[in-house]
Scaffold this motif. Structure first.
Motif, short mmCIF file in Angstrom:
data_model
loop_
_atom_site.label_atom_id
_atom_site.label_comp_id
_atom_site.label_asym_id
_atom_site.label_seq_id
_atom_site.Cartn_x
_atom_site.Cartn_y
_atom_site.Cartn_z
N TYR A 1 0.96 -1.11 0.02
CA TYR A 1 0.15 -0.13 -0.13
C TYR A 1 0.94 1.24 -0.09
N VAL A 2 1.95 1.09 0.26
CA VAL A 2 3.00 2.36 0.37
C VAL A 2 3.75 2.40 -1.05
N GLY A 3 3.95 1.30 -1.31
CA GLY A 3 4.80 1.42 -2.68
C GLY A 3 6.26 1.70 -2.60
N ASP A 4 7.08 2.02 -3.83
CA ASP A 4 8.32 2.33 -3.53
C ASP A 4 8.51 4.08 -3.32
N GLU A 5 7.95 4.55 -2.31
CA GLU A 5 8.00 5.75 -2.00
C GLU A 5 8.23 6.00 -0.43
N PRO A 6 9.10 7.22 0.08
CA PRO A 6 8.92 7.17 1.37
C PRO A 6 7.82 7.58 2.20
N PHE A 7 7.67 7.35 3.20
CA PHE A 7 6.48 7.55 4.24
C PHE A 7 6.68 8.00 5.70
N MET A 8 5.81 8.68 5.90
CA MET A 8 5.76 8.85 7.55
C MET A 8 5.19 7.64 8.42
N MET A 9 5.49 7.58 9.79
CA MET A 9 5.18 6.50 10.47
C MET A 9 5.15 6.99 11.93
N THR A 10 3.96 6.52 12.64
CA THR A 10 3.91 6.67 14.01
C THR A 10 3.11 5.82 14.72
N TYR A 11 2.98 5.96 15.95
CA TYR A 11 2.33 5.11 16.76
C TYR A 11 0.83 5.99 17.15
N GLY A 12 -0.12 4.96 17.36
CA GLY A 12 -1.48 5.40 17.64
C GLY A 12 -1.88 5.67 19.03
N ASP A 13 -0.87 6.12 19.98
CA ASP A 13 -0.86 6.34 21.21
C ASP A 13 -0.37 7.56 21.78
N GLY A 14 0.33 8.64 20.92
CA GLY A 14 1.04 9.61 21.60
C GLY A 14 0.60 10.87 20.53
N VAL A 15 0.78 12.04 21.33
CA VAL A 15 0.37 13.18 20.69
C VAL A 15 1.47 14.18 20.83
N SER A 16 1.81 14.99 19.92
CA SER A 16 2.83 16.17 19.88
C SER A 16 2.59 17.41 19.33
N ASP A 17 3.39 18.38 19.49
CA ASP A 17 3.33 19.57 18.79
C ASP A 17 4.37 19.73 17.73
N ILE A 18 4.92 18.51 17.09
CA ILE A 18 6.07 18.50 16.46
C ILE A 18 5.60 19.25 14.78
N ASN A 19 6.47 20.01 14.28
CA ASN A 19 6.11 20.46 12.92
C ASN A 19 6.64 19.28 12.07
N MET A 20 5.52 19.00 11.35
CA MET A 20 5.88 17.59 10.43
C MET A 20 6.50 18.23 9.18
N SER A 21 6.30 19.30 8.80
CA SER A 21 6.89 19.70 7.61
C SER A 21 8.41 19.93 7.95
N GLU A 22 8.94 20.46 8.91
CA GLU A 22 10.39 20.50 9.34
C GLU A 22 11.01 19.09 9.56
N LEU A 23 10.23 18.06 10.04
CA LEU A 23 10.64 16.92 10.06
C LEU A 23 11.04 16.16 8.77
N LEU A 24 9.88 16.44 8.00
CA LEU A 24 10.29 15.86 6.75
C LEU A 24 11.28 16.40 5.98
N GLU A 25 11.65 17.93 6.28
CA GLU A 25 12.81 18.31 5.34
C GLU A 25 14.29 18.03 6.16
N PHE A 26 14.04 17.82 7.27
CA PHE A 26 15.31 17.41 8.15
C PHE A 26 15.72 15.95 7.55
N HIS A 27 14.68 15.13 7.46
CA HIS A 27 14.93 13.70 6.76
C HIS A 27 15.46 13.81 5.35
N LYS A 28 15.12 14.61 4.54
CA LYS A 28 15.44 14.78 3.11
C LYS A 28 17.00 15.33 3.16
#
Length: 261
Positions: free
Chosen positions: A117-144
């Motif tokens: 279902y993901v295919g040959d692409e990067p993807f986000m992943m997390t657990y279904g039991d925690g919340v945060s105020d992480i800036n997801m866009s900044e996280l992705l840029e850091f990863h790249k």
């Protein structure tokens, strides 16, 4: 980019409610914590979700199938063959794929099972039991920018989990070990970005992502840490659930960034 959420465990440490429903469906502020997590991602433009279900997975499927009923005003006209009218539809810009990844499958195995279902692409992943105020866009840029197979979010909390030793020069994780009483190290808070090469690090259903997979990534120098000094809280216990509930009631829930926009 797809967001994969692990939502298949038994949630035995919060058994007051998890005997009735999957832990990600336990409510805070009147909505499942899973919904809160999805709203976080959606705020940053990530709307395509894959939910790795298992324990009582039918409850997750039914909740999303009846999303309008749960979140909109309705009229049921019994004088007209029970005709249902949905008022002021509350719609989300989401695509939600819910996959039964097995009852006893380990975390790594659940990720492995959604590979088609993901295919040959990067993807986000997390657990279904925690919340945060992480800036997801900044996280992705850091990863790249760093170009590793995996990036996880590292946070400071009262130590209960395995801890990370991070190289300050390039943010590469050099070791992953069990915590000690005097530890002040950061822990893995989830909220990851993964390249498709991650599937080569997972053997099958019995693979525990947090042990075998992360250890192999560390050995290969393929795991980076995105340092987050803001809010993060998991919901493992009734006490932690009550803490999150009190934050919402006091209108000071840092993860609910979408409320003011």
């Amino acid at each position: 980019m797809k967001v994969v959420i692990l939502a298949g465990g038994f949630g035995t440490r919060i058994s007051e409610e998890s005997h009735l429903k999957p832990k990600p469906m336990i409510e805070i502020g009147g909505k499942p914590i899973l919904w809160h997590i999805m709203k976080e991602y959606s705020y940053y433009g990530f709307h395509d979700f894959i939910i790795c279900a298992g324990y009582k997975q039918h409850i997750i499927k039914e909740w999303f199938a009846d999303y309008y009923l749960y979140n909109s005003d309705i009229t049921i006209d019994f004088r007209n063959d029970g005709k249902l009218t949905v008022h002021n539809n509350i719609a989300e810009p989401w695509s939600v794929t819910i996959i039964d990844t097995g009852l006893n499958t380990m975390t790594g195995g659940r990720i492995k099972r959604i590979q088609p279902y993901v295919g040959d692409e990067p993807f986000m992943m997390t657990y279904g039991d925690g919340v945060s105020d992480i800036n997801m866009s900044e996280l992705l840029e850091f990863h790249k920018k760093h170009g590793k197979i995996a990036t996880l979010t590292a946070v400071h909390v009262e130590q209960r989990f395995g801890v990370l030793e991070i190289d300050h020069s390039d943010e590469t994780v050099r070791a992953f070990r069990e915590k000690t009483e005097v530890d002040g190290s950061r822990i893995n808070a989830g909220y990851m970005v993964l390249e498709p090469g991650i599937f080569d690090y997972i053997e099958g259903d019995d693979t525990v992502f947090e042990k075998e997979t992360i250890s192999r990534l560390v050995s290969d120098g393929e795991l980076d840490a995105y340092r987050h000094d803001g809010f993060w809280q998991c919901m493992d216990t009734k006490r932690e659930k009550d803490q999150l509930e009190s934050m919402i009631a006091a209108n000071r829930a840092p993860w609910m960034v979408w409320q003011n926009h």
